[in-house]
Design an enzyme around this catalytic site. Structure first.
Site, mmCIF file in Angstrom:
data_model
loop_
_atom_site.group_PDB
_atom_site.id
_atom_site.type_symbol
_atom_site.label_atom_id
_atom_site.label_comp_id
_atom_site.label_asym_id
_atom_site.label_seq_id
_atom_site.Cartn_x
_atom_site.Cartn_y
_atom_site.Cartn_z
ATOM 1 N N PHE A 126 -6.775 8.326 1.735
ATOM 2 C CA PHE A 126 -7.075 6.843 0.813
ATOM 3 C C PHE A 126 -8.123 6.183 1.390
ATOM 4 O O PHE A 126 -8.575 6.591 2.556
ATOM 5 C CB PHE A 126 -5.739 5.992 0.595
ATOM 6 N N ALA A 127 -8.930 5.160 0.707
ATOM 7 C CA ALA A 127 -10.108 4.464 1.150
ATOM 8 C C ALA A 127 -10.941 5.233 2.373
ATOM 9 O O ALA A 127 -11.526 5.833 1.724
ATOM 10 C CB ALA A 127 -9.133 3.142 2.151
ATOM 11 N N ASN A 130 0.832 -1.233 -0.052
ATOM 12 C CA ASN A 130 0.039 -0.020 -0.007
ATOM 13 C C ASN A 130 0.871 1.351 0.073
ATOM 14 O O ASN A 130 1.393 1.621 0.913
ATOM 15 C CB ASN A 130 -0.992 -0.166 1.219
ATOM 16 N N HIS A 182 -3.860 7.023 13.708
ATOM 17 C CA HIS A 182 -3.759 5.837 14.263
ATOM 18 C C HIS A 182 -2.378 5.305 13.687
ATOM 19 O O HIS A 182 -1.714 4.816 14.549
ATOM 20 C CB HIS A 182 -4.816 4.693 13.617
ATOM 21 N N ARG A 183 -1.811 5.460 12.585
ATOM 22 C CA ARG A 183 -0.642 5.180 12.183
ATOM 23 C C ARG A 183 0.389 5.919 12.869
ATOM 24 O O ARG A 183 1.683 5.526 12.928
ATOM 25 C CB ARG A 183 -0.575 5.335 10.551
ATOM 26 N N ASP A 231 -1.003 -4.098 9.906
ATOM 27 C CA ASP A 231 -2.345 -4.526 9.728
ATOM 28 C C ASP A 231 -3.232 -3.481 10.427
ATOM 29 O O ASP A 231 -3.157 -2.886 11.540
ATOM 30 C CB ASP A 231 -2.549 -5.872 10.267
ATOM 31 N N ALA A 232 -4.103 -2.775 9.523
ATOM 32 C CA ALA A 232 -4.985 -1.818 9.982
ATOM 33 C C ALA A 232 -6.356 -1.947 9.621
ATOM 34 O O ALA A 232 -6.745 -2.880 8.752
ATOM 35 C CB ALA A 232 -4.408 -0.280 9.499
ATOM 36 N N HIS A 282 0.135 4.375 0.017
ATOM 37 C CA HIS A 282 -0.307 5.554 0.852
ATOM 38 C C HIS A 282 0.304 5.330 2.202
ATOM 39 O O HIS A 282 0.713 6.258 2.754
ATOM 40 C CB HIS A 282 -1.803 5.428 0.748
HETATM 41 P P1 ITT Z 1 -0.766 -4.229 3.171
HETATM 42 O O1 ITT Z 1 -1.656 -5.385 4.239
HETATM 43 O O2 ITT Z 1 -0.095 -4.415 1.964
HETATM 44 O O3 ITT Z 1 0.153 -3.246 4.195
HETATM 45 P P2 ITT Z 1 -3.392 -3.218 2.755
HETATM 46 O O4 ITT Z 1 -3.915 -2.072 2.063
HETATM 47 O O5 ITT Z 1 -3.939 -4.555 2.195
HETATM 48 O O6 ITT Z 1 -1.891 -3.086 2.572
HETATM 49 P P3 ITT Z 1 -4.396 -3.615 5.312
HETATM 50 O O7 ITT Z 1 -4.188 -5.232 5.206
HETATM 51 O O8 ITT Z 1 -3.584 -3.176 6.758
HETATM 52 O O9 ITT Z 1 -3.514 -3.008 4.340
HETATM 53 O O10 ITT Z 1 -5.776 -3.128 5.472
HETATM 54 C C1 ITT Z 1 -6.354 -2.213 6.083
HETATM 55 C C2 ITT Z 1 -7.431 -1.518 5.168
HETATM 56 O O11 ITT Z 1 -8.142 -0.695 6.114
HETATM 57 C C3 ITT Z 1 -6.823 -0.728 4.135
HETATM 58 O O12 ITT Z 1 -6.656 -1.484 2.800
HETATM 59 C C4 ITT Z 1 -7.904 0.528 4.017
HETATM 60 O O13 ITT Z 1 -8.844 -0.043 3.184
HETATM 61 C C5 ITT Z 1 -8.255 0.473 5.452
HETATM 62 N N1 ITT Z 1 -7.334 1.705 5.998
HETATM 63 C C6 ITT Z 1 -6.364 1.488 6.707
HETATM 64 N N2 ITT Z 1 -5.742 2.636 7.268
HETATM 65 C C7 ITT Z 1 -6.391 3.422 6.679
HETATM 66 C C8 ITT Z 1 -6.193 5.013 6.657
HETATM 67 O O14 ITT Z 1 -5.329 5.562 7.100
HETATM 68 N N3 ITT Z 1 -7.176 5.705 6.067
HETATM 69 C C9 ITT Z 1 -7.968 4.973 5.127
HETATM 70 N N4 ITT Z 1 -8.344 3.524 5.259
HETATM 71 C C10 ITT Z 1 -7.361 2.823 6.006
HETATM 72 NA NA NA Z 2 -3.155 -6.398 3.553
#
Ligand code: ITT
Ligand code: NA
Length: 185
Positions: free
Chosen positions: A140-141, A9, A168-169, A64-65, A11
């Site tokens: 994002f997202a 990711n 959170h990050r 993981d978020a 972002h």
């Molecule tokens: P990696 O696992 O490769 O790091 P990922 O995007 O799949 O990338 P996660 O498994 O941690 O990441 O999924 C967390 C999801 O939660 C992420 O794809 C977003 O949709 C959402 N998310 C997490 N942090 C966010 C943020 O700061 N802003 C908006 N959406 C967020």
């Molecule tokens: Na992921």
């Protein structure tokens, strides 16, 4: 001081670079992919960090978020990535259309591991609410949906720098960075 962040990711990479700068840590990025087991954010981060550290034969961090919405019994939580790709923000807004309690929080768990060590985890969270429509084109997202406590603007209306002040990050990476600096001394 350097650390390698395994993520697909971009972002997350951009935000993490900005946050680590404040702590004098240089971020290297690798997008290897790693297996995501079923479980809560901590389980996923622990398992992913251990797996990636062994595979790369060097220390790594993974994250993981997710977003946790109270009125939806903390959905989508660990399924945030999948739900974003399927329901999307429009789908979440539909689920929430007649819901008064808009409370939500973002959570982030950083997992750190060395090739032969046991994983450490660092949790960060930020409280807020789900708006009634998407706002802003930054981030994002779920960012355009999430309005942090004490603000009128969504994360989608904040610059990366502003979001990095208290996201959170920011909290999870800051906990990691302070611990990691001690480790290097
Ligand atoms: P990696 O696992 O490769 O790091 P990922 O995007 O799949 O990338 P996660 O498994 O941690 O990441 O999924 C967390 C999801 O939660 C992420 O794809 C977003 O949709 C959402 N998310 C997490 N942090 C966010 C943020 O700061 N802003 C908006 N959406 C967020
Ligand atoms: Na992921």
């Amino acid at each position: 001081m350097k650390v390698t962040f395994i993520t697909g990711n971009e972002h997350k990479v951009k935000e993490a670079k900005g946050i680590f700068q404040k702590f004098g840590i240089q971020l290297e990025h690798a997008d290897l992919g790693y297996p995501e087991i079923q479980g809560d954010l901590i389980d996923v981060a622990r398992y992913g960090a251990k797996h990636a550290a062994e595979r790369l034969n060097q220390p790594v961090i993974v994250e993981d978020a997710g977003i946790f919405i109270k009125a939806l019994e903390w959905f989508p939580g660990a399924y945030s990535s999948y739900v974003q790709e399927t329901l999307g923000n429009e789908g979440i807004l539909k689920l929430m259309s007649s819901v008064e309690d808009r409370y939500a929080e973002f959570r982030s768990v950083i997992g750190y591991c060395t090739p032969k060590g046991e994983p450490e985890t660092f949790l960060g969270a930020v409280k807020g609410r789900i708006g009634h429509k998407e706002k802003g084109k930054q981030g994002f997202a779920y960012d355009p949906l999430f309005i942090p406590e004490g603000y009128d603007k969504s994360f989608g209306e904040l610059t990366t720098e502003e979001k990095n002040e208290f996201s959170h990050r920011r909290v999870s990476l800051e906990k990691f960075a302070l611990w990691y600096r001690e480790l290097q001394d």
